[in-house]
Design an enzyme around this catalytic site. Structure first.
Site, PDB file in Angstrom:
ATOM      1  N   HIS A  48      -0.477  -6.033   2.335  1.00 16.77           N
ATOM      2  CA  HIS A  48      -1.739  -6.569   2.704  1.00 16.77           C
ATOM      3  C   HIS A  48      -1.504  -8.064   2.147  1.00 16.77           C
ATOM      4  O   HIS A  48      -0.853  -8.238   1.003  1.00 16.77           O
ATOM      5  CB  HIS A  48      -3.011  -6.299   1.866  1.00 16.77           C
ATOM      6  CG  HIS A  48      -4.105  -5.198   2.440  1.00 16.77           C
ATOM      7  ND1 HIS A  48      -4.114  -4.144   1.962  1.00 16.77           N
ATOM      8  CD2 HIS A  48      -4.785  -5.506   3.508  1.00 16.77           C
ATOM      9  CE1 HIS A  48      -5.255  -3.514   3.161  1.00 16.77           C
ATOM     10  NE2 HIS A  48      -5.357  -4.511   3.696  1.00 16.77           N
TER      11      HIS A  48
ATOM     12  N   CYS B 104      -6.851  -1.413   8.960  1.00 16.53           N
ATOM     13  CA  CYS B 104      -5.511  -1.220   8.063  1.00 16.53           C
ATOM     14  C   CYS B 104      -5.323  -0.074   7.685  1.00 16.53           C
ATOM     15  O   CYS B 104      -4.207   0.459   8.126  1.00 16.53           O
ATOM     16  CB  CYS B 104      -5.857  -2.312   6.856  1.00 16.53           C
ATOM     17  SG  CYS B 104      -5.881  -4.194   7.213  1.00 16.53           S
TER      18      CYS B 104
ATOM     19  N   GLU C 120       0.732  -1.041   0.124  1.00 16.25           N
ATOM     20  CA  GLU C 120       0.140   0.080   0.024  1.00 16.25           C
ATOM     21  C   GLU C 120       0.823   1.435  -0.044  1.00 16.25           C
ATOM     22  O   GLU C 120       1.685   1.477   0.808  1.00 16.25           O
ATOM     23  CB  GLU C 120      -0.845  -0.104   1.354  1.00 16.25           C
ATOM     24  CG  GLU C 120      -2.009  -1.161   1.257  1.00 16.25           C
ATOM     25  CD  GLU C 120      -3.112  -1.080   0.399  1.00 16.25           C
ATOM     26  OE1 GLU C 120      -3.108  -0.012  -0.451  1.00 16.25           O
ATOM     27  OE2 GLU C 120      -3.688  -2.198  -0.002  1.00 16.25           O
TER      28      GLU C 120
END
Length: 213
Positions: free
Chosen positions: A167, A148, A84
């Site tokens: 992730h 998250c 991410e």
């Protein structure tokens, strides 16, 4: 080595349909593998609770003064190990494991909408994809507006961008815990290398800068 790099890696506790959270399993596997002698690795399991994250993260950053904090979370939609690039401030409507959700639906009142990691995830992803790990990596700019994303944004803010979020798919879809542990190890090594290059570049620039004046 006196100047060991300190790295904190976190996974999440079980929630919803994830009776076993592959993120914490992967982090425990990473702890078993280690990050080599030059890195002091500290791991911890994060509750799937907004308020617990608000309490825990500042103490992790202040107490350990890490070079890098990497958060790992599970995504039922992921089929690759997904890096991410940024965390988001707003849009937190989903209730946590305590059935709580922030009244403001955001991480930080008046905070920027989005904070980017100082690490270029495209570069990290490219490097690990070119290695012989046999694990597929991809990059995302949407960490999902749940714990998250919330954790990532908070950590990016606390660490001035020296944070990463990864992730991982659920176990066996398609990767084993061993695969995920090796994936985390490879990614974090690449991240540390990028940070080091960036640091050297900055020192060089500052050095140059002083000469000019």
């Amino acid at each position: 080595m006196a100047n060991k790099k300190k790295v904190i890696v976190t996974g999440f506790e079980p929630f919803g349909e994830h009776a076993v959270n592959s993120s914490w399993v992967a982090v425990q596997e990473l702890e078993r593998l280690g990050l080599g002698d030059a890195v002091d690795l500290h791991v911890c399991e994060v509750p799937v609770e907004y308020q617990a994250v608000q309490r825990l993260l500042p103490s992790l950053w202040e107490q350990h003064q890490p070079q890098l904090v990497v958060h790992v979370g599970v995504s039922g939609l992921a089929t690759t190990v997904t890096l991410e690039q940024c965390g988001h401030n707003k849009g937190y409507k989903r209730r946590d494991n305590c059935s709580f959700c922030p009244a403001s639906q955001c991480c930080m009142e008046d905070g920027p909408d989005c904070i980017h990691s100082v690490l270029d995830m495209d570069t990290v992803s490219k490097r690990v994809n070119e290695s012989s790990l046999g694990i597929a990596f991809s990059v995302s700019k949407d960490a999902g507006r749940y714990l998250c994303d919330y954790t990532y944004y908070t950590s990016l803010h606390l660490g001035q961008g020296r944070s990463a979020f990864i992730h991982v798919p659920p176990l066996g879809k398609p990767y084993s815990s061993q695969d995920l542990g090796r994936a985390l190890q490879a990614v974090i090594w690449e991240m540390l290398e990028l940070l080091e290059v960036g640091q050297k570049h900055n020192e060089h620039c500052n050095h140059q800068h002083q000469h000019n004046h």
